[in-house]
Design a protein around this motif. Structure first.
Motif, PDB file in Angstrom:
ATOM      1  N   LEU A 137       1.050  -1.356  -0.084  1.00  0.00           N
ATOM      2  CA  LEU A 137       0.247  -0.041   0.268  1.00  0.00           C
ATOM      3  C   LEU A 137       0.894   1.517   0.151  1.00  0.00           C
ATOM      4  CD1 LEU A 137      -2.747  -0.619   2.765  1.00  0.00           C
ATOM      5  CD2 LEU A 137      -3.233  -1.067  -0.024  1.00  0.00           C
ATOM      6  N   ASP A 183      -7.672  -5.059   3.248  1.00  0.00           N
ATOM      7  CA  ASP A 183      -8.681  -4.372   3.253  1.00  0.00           C
ATOM      8  C   ASP A 183      -8.730  -3.213   4.453  1.00  0.00           C
ATOM      9  OD1 ASP A 183      -9.065  -6.003   1.251  1.00  0.00           O
ATOM     10  OD2 ASP A 183     -10.620  -7.383   2.075  1.00  0.00           O
ATOM     11  N   LYS A 223      -6.032  -0.160   3.892  1.00  0.00           N
ATOM     12  CA  LYS A 223      -6.136  -0.367   2.419  1.00  0.00           C
ATOM     13  C   LYS A 223      -7.005   1.060   2.544  1.00  0.00           C
ATOM     14  CE  LYS A 223      -7.423  -1.303  -1.883  1.00  0.00           C
ATOM     15  NZ  LYS A 223      -8.037  -1.884  -3.149  1.00  0.00           N
ATOM     16  N   GLN A 237      -6.977   5.257   1.450  1.00  0.00           N
ATOM     17  CA  GLN A 237      -6.932   5.702   1.307  1.00  0.00           C
ATOM     18  C   GLN A 237      -7.638   6.851   1.796  1.00  0.00           C
ATOM     19  OE1 GLN A 237     -10.182   2.825  -0.178  1.00  0.00           O
ATOM     20  NE2 GLN A 237      -9.023   1.865  -2.179  1.00  0.00           N
TER      21      GLN A 237
END
Length: 339
Positions: free
Chosen positions: A118, A325, A328, A332
Protein backbone atom coordinates in the motif's frame (compact mmCIF):
# COMPACT_ATOMS: atom_id res chain seq x y z
CA UNK A 1 -2.61 -55.58 -34.64
CA UNK A 2 0.67 -56.87 -33.24
CA UNK A 3 1.04 -60.41 -31.93
CA UNK A 4 1.64 -59.01 -28.42
CA UNK A 5 -1.63 -56.99 -28.55
CA UNK A 6 -3.60 -60.01 -29.80
CA UNK A 7 -2.29 -62.15 -26.97
CA UNK A 8 -3.17 -59.43 -24.44
CA UNK A 9 -6.78 -59.21 -25.68
CA UNK A 10 -7.22 -63.00 -25.30
CA UNK A 11 -6.40 -62.76 -21.59
CA UNK A 12 -9.30 -62.84 -19.07
CA UNK A 13 -10.83 -59.43 -18.38
CA UNK A 14 -9.78 -59.46 -14.72
CA UNK A 15 -6.13 -60.00 -15.67
CA UNK A 16 -6.33 -57.30 -18.36
CA UNK A 17 -7.83 -54.86 -15.84
CA UNK A 18 -5.09 -55.59 -13.30
CA UNK A 19 -2.46 -55.11 -15.99
CA UNK A 20 -3.94 -51.77 -17.05
CA UNK A 21 -4.05 -50.50 -13.43
CA UNK A 22 -0.45 -51.57 -12.86
CA UNK A 23 0.66 -49.79 -16.01
CA UNK A 24 -1.32 -46.65 -15.08
CA UNK A 25 0.23 -46.57 -11.61
CA UNK A 26 3.65 -46.91 -13.12
CA UNK A 27 2.87 -44.02 -15.48
CA UNK A 28 1.85 -41.80 -12.56
CA UNK A 29 5.02 -42.68 -10.71
CA UNK A 30 7.01 -41.73 -13.79
CA UNK A 31 5.20 -38.46 -14.46
CA UNK A 32 4.79 -37.09 -10.91
CA UNK A 33 7.86 -38.06 -8.92
CA UNK A 34 9.31 -34.60 -8.28
CA UNK A 35 6.56 -33.08 -6.14
CA UNK A 36 5.05 -36.20 -4.58
CA UNK A 37 8.30 -37.86 -3.59
CA UNK A 38 9.77 -34.55 -2.43
CA UNK A 39 6.73 -33.89 -0.23
CA UNK A 40 6.84 -37.38 1.26
CA UNK A 41 10.53 -37.15 2.17
CA UNK A 42 10.58 -33.49 3.25
CA UNK A 43 12.64 -32.25 5.01
CA UNK A 44 15.83 -33.95 3.87
CA UNK A 45 18.09 -30.91 4.40
CA UNK A 46 18.29 -27.88 6.73
CA UNK A 47 15.50 -25.31 6.52
CA UNK A 48 16.28 -21.59 6.30
CA UNK A 49 14.01 -19.35 8.38
CA UNK A 50 14.33 -15.86 6.90
CA UNK A 51 13.83 -13.02 9.40
CA UNK A 52 13.51 -9.51 7.98
CA UNK A 53 15.02 -7.78 11.01
CA UNK A 54 18.47 -7.58 12.68
CA UNK A 55 19.65 -10.10 15.28
CA UNK A 56 18.81 -9.42 18.90
CA UNK A 57 15.47 -7.67 18.41
CA UNK A 58 12.07 -8.86 19.56
CA UNK A 59 11.15 -10.49 16.26
CA UNK A 60 14.52 -12.24 16.03
CA UNK A 61 14.21 -13.56 19.60
CA UNK A 62 10.82 -15.13 18.97
CA UNK A 63 11.98 -16.57 15.64
CA UNK A 64 15.03 -18.26 17.19
CA UNK A 65 13.10 -19.85 20.03
CA UNK A 66 10.54 -21.17 17.56
CA UNK A 67 13.24 -22.36 15.12
CA UNK A 68 14.95 -24.43 17.77
CA UNK A 69 11.77 -26.27 18.71
CA UNK A 70 10.58 -26.55 15.11
CA UNK A 71 13.84 -28.29 14.27
CA UNK A 72 13.12 -30.87 16.95
CA UNK A 73 9.61 -31.44 15.64
CA UNK A 74 10.88 -31.94 12.08
CA UNK A 75 14.04 -33.81 13.09
CA UNK A 76 15.98 -31.37 10.95
CA UNK A 77 18.07 -28.22 11.49
CA UNK A 78 16.22 -24.91 11.16
CA UNK A 79 18.69 -22.08 10.59
CA UNK A 80 17.67 -18.47 11.24
CA UNK A 81 18.96 -16.04 8.60
CA UNK A 82 18.59 -12.32 9.25
CA UNK A 83 17.92 -10.23 6.15
CA UNK A 84 17.16 -6.86 7.69
CA UNK A 85 16.22 -3.73 5.82
CA UNK A 86 13.23 -1.97 4.29
CA UNK A 87 10.86 -3.18 7.03
CA UNK A 88 11.08 -6.82 6.00
CA UNK A 89 10.64 -6.41 2.24
CA UNK A 90 14.20 -7.56 1.49
CA UNK A 91 13.50 -10.80 3.32
CA UNK A 92 10.19 -11.21 1.48
CA UNK A 93 11.90 -10.77 -1.88
CA UNK A 94 14.44 -13.44 -0.98
CA UNK A 95 11.73 -15.93 -0.09
CA UNK A 96 9.72 -15.17 -3.23
CA UNK A 97 12.79 -15.85 -5.38
CA UNK A 98 13.57 -19.13 -3.64
CA UNK A 99 12.72 -22.60 -4.93
CA UNK A 100 9.20 -23.79 -4.00
CA UNK A 101 10.46 -26.74 -2.00
CA UNK A 102 9.76 -25.77 1.61
CA UNK A 103 13.41 -25.20 2.51
CA UNK A 104 13.15 -21.40 2.60
CA UNK A 105 10.52 -20.10 5.01
CA UNK A 106 9.65 -16.50 5.81
CA UNK A 107 9.18 -15.46 9.44
CA UNK A 108 6.95 -12.48 8.72
CA UNK A 109 5.42 -9.46 10.37
CA UNK A 110 2.74 -7.17 8.98
CA UNK A 111 5.00 -4.62 7.28
CA UNK A 112 6.15 -6.53 4.17
CA UNK A 113 2.78 -8.23 3.67
CA UNK A 114 0.03 -5.68 4.32
CA UNK A 115 1.93 -2.39 4.63
CA UNK A 116 4.43 -2.43 1.78
CA UNK A 117 1.91 -3.13 -1.02
CA UNK A 118 0.00 0.00 0.00
CA UNK A 119 2.97 2.33 0.42
CA UNK A 120 5.92 1.14 -1.69
CA UNK A 121 6.01 1.89 -5.40
CA UNK A 122 7.58 -0.71 -7.65
CA UNK A 123 7.41 -3.52 -5.12
CA UNK A 124 8.89 -6.57 -6.84
CA UNK A 125 6.50 -9.08 -5.30
CA UNK A 126 2.79 -9.48 -4.62
CA UNK A 127 2.31 -10.82 -1.08
CA UNK A 128 -1.16 -12.13 -1.81
CA UNK A 129 -0.12 -14.11 -4.87
CA UNK A 130 3.61 -14.81 -4.60
CA UNK A 131 3.59 -16.19 -1.07
CA UNK A 132 1.64 -19.07 0.47
CA UNK A 133 0.44 -18.62 4.08
CA UNK A 134 1.40 -21.45 6.45
CA UNK A 135 0.28 -20.26 9.86
CA UNK A 136 -0.23 -17.12 11.89
CA UNK A 137 1.90 -17.82 14.94
CA UNK A 138 0.26 -15.21 17.13
CA UNK A 139 -0.05 -11.54 17.88
CA UNK A 140 0.18 -9.00 20.65
CA UNK A 141 -1.25 -5.54 21.31
CA UNK A 142 0.47 -2.20 21.01
CA UNK A 143 0.91 0.02 24.04
CA UNK A 144 0.70 3.77 23.49
CA UNK A 145 3.59 5.21 25.50
CA UNK A 146 4.61 8.82 26.01
CA UNK A 147 7.43 10.87 27.43
CA UNK A 148 6.89 11.14 31.21
CA UNK A 149 6.76 14.97 30.99
CA UNK A 150 4.05 14.94 28.31
CA UNK A 151 0.94 16.40 30.05
CA UNK A 152 -1.69 13.76 29.08
CA UNK A 153 -1.89 10.71 31.34
CA UNK A 154 -4.37 8.63 29.34
CA UNK A 155 -5.73 8.33 25.83
CA UNK A 156 -8.72 10.61 26.38
CA UNK A 157 -6.45 13.33 27.76
CA UNK A 158 -4.15 12.88 24.75
CA UNK A 159 -7.07 13.45 22.39
CA UNK A 160 -8.17 16.55 24.28
CA UNK A 161 -4.62 17.90 24.36
CA UNK A 162 -4.11 17.27 20.63
CA UNK A 163 -7.35 19.06 19.82
CA UNK A 164 -6.21 22.04 21.85
CA UNK A 165 -2.80 21.99 20.10
CA UNK A 166 -3.50 20.98 16.47
CA UNK A 167 -0.41 20.11 14.46
CA UNK A 168 1.90 20.57 17.46
CA UNK A 169 1.93 17.09 19.04
CA UNK A 170 4.12 14.56 17.25
CA UNK A 171 4.47 10.80 17.36
CA UNK A 172 7.09 8.33 16.16
CA UNK A 173 6.80 5.12 14.15
CA UNK A 174 9.21 2.77 12.34
CA UNK A 175 7.83 3.99 9.01
CA UNK A 176 4.67 4.36 6.96
CA UNK A 177 4.49 0.69 5.98
CA UNK A 178 4.27 -0.49 9.61
CA UNK A 179 1.26 -1.36 11.72
CA UNK A 180 2.52 1.19 14.27
CA UNK A 181 1.92 3.95 11.73
CA UNK A 182 -1.44 2.65 10.56
CA UNK A 183 -2.82 2.36 14.09
CA UNK A 184 -1.55 5.85 14.95
CA UNK A 185 -3.33 7.29 11.94
CA UNK A 186 -6.43 5.25 12.74
CA UNK A 187 -6.44 7.00 16.12
CA UNK A 188 -6.12 10.40 14.43
CA UNK A 189 -9.08 9.70 12.16
CA UNK A 190 -11.29 8.20 14.87
CA UNK A 191 -10.53 11.00 17.33
CA UNK A 192 -10.56 13.84 14.78
CA UNK A 193 -7.11 15.08 15.75
CA UNK A 194 -3.99 16.16 13.86
CA UNK A 195 -0.62 14.94 15.06
CA UNK A 196 2.69 15.03 13.21
CA UNK A 197 4.27 11.76 12.11
CA UNK A 198 8.03 11.39 12.64
CA UNK A 199 9.37 8.24 10.91
CA UNK A 200 12.36 6.27 12.21
CA UNK A 201 14.35 3.34 10.88
CA UNK A 202 13.81 1.20 13.98
CA UNK A 203 12.24 0.91 17.41
CA UNK A 204 15.41 1.54 19.41
CA UNK A 205 15.96 5.03 18.02
CA UNK A 206 12.34 6.13 18.31
CA UNK A 207 12.03 4.87 21.87
CA UNK A 208 15.21 6.70 22.82
CA UNK A 209 13.86 9.93 21.32
CA UNK A 210 10.51 9.44 23.05
CA UNK A 211 12.27 9.03 26.39
CA UNK A 212 14.36 12.13 25.62
CA UNK A 213 11.29 14.18 24.69
CA UNK A 214 12.18 14.66 21.02
CA UNK A 215 8.79 13.12 20.19
CA UNK A 216 5.78 12.98 22.48
CA UNK A 217 4.45 9.45 22.02
CA UNK A 218 4.69 6.21 20.06
CA UNK A 219 3.26 2.71 19.81
CA UNK A 220 5.29 -0.39 20.56
CA UNK A 221 5.01 -3.92 21.92
CA UNK A 222 4.65 -4.85 25.61
CA UNK A 223 7.92 -6.79 25.58
CA UNK A 224 9.76 -3.60 24.64
CA UNK A 225 7.77 -0.97 26.53
CA UNK A 226 6.81 -2.54 29.85
CA UNK A 227 10.37 -2.55 31.29
CA UNK A 228 10.72 1.14 30.34
CA UNK A 229 7.34 1.94 31.89
CA UNK A 230 8.33 0.11 35.07
CA UNK A 231 11.56 2.12 35.28
CA UNK A 232 9.70 5.40 34.81
CA UNK A 233 11.39 6.19 31.50
CA UNK A 234 8.04 6.09 29.68
CA UNK A 235 4.43 6.33 30.76
CA UNK A 236 1.60 4.27 29.33
CA UNK A 237 -1.58 5.96 28.12
CA UNK A 238 -3.44 2.95 26.67
CA UNK A 239 -3.09 -0.62 25.49
CA UNK A 240 -4.68 -1.70 22.20
CA UNK A 241 -6.19 -4.97 23.44
CA UNK A 242 -9.61 -6.39 24.17
CA UNK A 243 -8.83 -6.58 27.88
CA UNK A 244 -6.19 -5.17 30.19
CA UNK A 245 -2.92 -7.05 30.31
CA UNK A 246 -2.37 -9.39 33.24
CA UNK A 247 1.18 -8.07 33.58
CA UNK A 248 0.04 -4.45 33.50
CA UNK A 249 -3.52 -4.23 34.88
CA UNK A 250 -3.21 -0.50 35.55
CA UNK A 251 -3.00 0.38 31.84
CA UNK A 252 -6.50 1.05 30.46
CA UNK A 253 -7.50 -0.24 27.05
CA UNK A 254 -8.23 2.09 24.14
CA UNK A 255 -11.75 0.66 24.15
CA UNK A 256 -12.27 1.99 27.67
CA UNK A 257 -11.46 5.46 26.34
CA UNK A 258 -14.06 5.16 23.60
CA UNK A 259 -12.02 3.79 20.70
CA UNK A 260 -13.21 0.23 20.03
CA UNK A 261 -11.44 0.06 16.64
CA UNK A 262 -8.03 0.35 18.26
CA UNK A 263 -7.47 -3.33 18.99
CA UNK A 264 -4.37 -4.99 17.61
CA UNK A 265 -0.67 -4.60 17.19
CA UNK A 266 2.19 -6.75 16.00
CA UNK A 267 1.95 -10.34 14.82
CA UNK A 268 4.14 -13.11 13.45
CA UNK A 269 3.48 -15.65 10.73
CA UNK A 270 5.16 -18.20 8.46
CA UNK A 271 4.92 -18.19 4.66
CA UNK A 272 6.60 -20.02 1.78
CA UNK A 273 6.95 -19.20 -1.88
CA UNK A 274 4.22 -19.84 -4.43
CA UNK A 275 4.23 -23.35 -5.88
CA UNK A 276 5.32 -25.12 -2.70
CA UNK A 277 3.50 -28.50 -2.62
CA UNK A 278 0.42 -28.43 -0.36
CA UNK A 279 1.72 -31.53 1.44
CA UNK A 280 4.81 -29.62 2.52
CA UNK A 281 2.76 -26.58 3.58
CA UNK A 282 0.57 -28.87 5.69
CA UNK A 283 3.55 -30.65 7.23
CA UNK A 284 5.18 -27.34 8.16
CA UNK A 285 1.92 -26.03 9.61
CA UNK A 286 1.39 -29.11 11.78
CA UNK A 287 5.00 -29.11 13.00
CA UNK A 288 4.77 -25.41 13.89
CA UNK A 289 1.54 -25.96 15.76
CA UNK A 290 3.21 -28.71 17.81
CA UNK A 291 6.23 -26.46 18.44
CA UNK A 292 3.96 -23.71 19.77
CA UNK A 293 2.82 -26.07 22.53
CA UNK A 294 6.36 -26.37 23.89
CA UNK A 295 6.64 -24.75 27.37
CA UNK A 296 9.77 -22.75 26.49
CA UNK A 297 8.18 -21.37 23.32
CA UNK A 298 4.99 -20.51 25.16
CA UNK A 299 6.96 -18.80 27.93
CA UNK A 300 8.80 -16.65 25.40
CA UNK A 301 5.50 -15.66 23.79
CA UNK A 302 3.91 -14.89 27.15
CA UNK A 303 6.88 -12.72 28.15
CA UNK A 304 6.12 -10.58 25.10
CA UNK A 305 2.34 -10.74 25.60
CA UNK A 306 1.92 -12.58 22.31
CA UNK A 307 -1.29 -14.57 22.16
CA UNK A 308 -0.46 -17.89 20.47
CA UNK A 309 -2.75 -18.88 17.62
CA UNK A 310 -1.23 -21.44 15.25
CA UNK A 311 -3.99 -20.81 12.70
CA UNK A 312 -4.44 -22.99 9.64
CA UNK A 313 -3.11 -21.87 6.24
CA UNK A 314 -6.63 -20.95 5.12
CA UNK A 315 -7.37 -19.03 8.32
CA UNK A 316 -4.10 -17.12 7.93
CA UNK A 317 -4.93 -16.30 4.31
CA UNK A 318 -8.30 -14.86 5.36
CA UNK A 319 -6.63 -12.83 8.12
CA UNK A 320 -4.10 -11.35 5.68
CA UNK A 321 -6.85 -10.41 3.27
CA UNK A 322 -8.88 -8.72 6.02
CA UNK A 323 -5.83 -6.81 7.31
CA UNK A 324 -4.92 -5.65 3.82
CA UNK A 325 -8.47 -4.39 3.22
CA UNK A 326 -8.49 -2.66 6.60
CA UNK A 327 -5.31 -0.69 6.00
CA UNK A 328 -6.17 -0.05 2.37
CA UNK A 329 -9.20 1.86 3.63
CA UNK A 330 -6.97 3.91 5.96
CA UNK A 331 -4.44 4.78 3.24
CA UNK A 332 -7.23 5.78 0.87
CA UNK A 333 -8.72 8.13 3.46
CA UNK A 334 -5.28 9.61 4.09
CA UNK A 335 -4.62 9.99 0.37
CA UNK A 336 -1.49 7.84 0.59
CA UNK A 337 -0.24 6.33 -2.66
CA UNK A 338 2.76 4.03 -3.17
CA UNK A 339 5.98 5.99 -3.62
Amino acid sequence: MTTRSAVFLKLPSSIRRTAWLTAFAALLTTCLPATIQAAESWPEQPIRLIVGYPPGGGTDTVARVLAQQLGKELNQTVVVENRGGASGTIAAQQVVRSAPDGYTVMFATASPLTGAPLTVKGLTYDPMNDLVPVTRIGGGPFILVANPKFPPNNLRELVDYAKAHPGVVNYASPGIMTANYFFSEQLNMDAGIQTVHVPYKGSSALLNDTMAGQVQYTLDTPGTTLPLIKNGKLKALAVFSEQRLDRAPDIPTAKESGFPQLVGGSWYGLLVTKGTPPEIVDALYKATKRALQNPEVRRTMMDRDVIIEGSSPEEFRKYLTAEFDRWKSVTQKLGITPQ
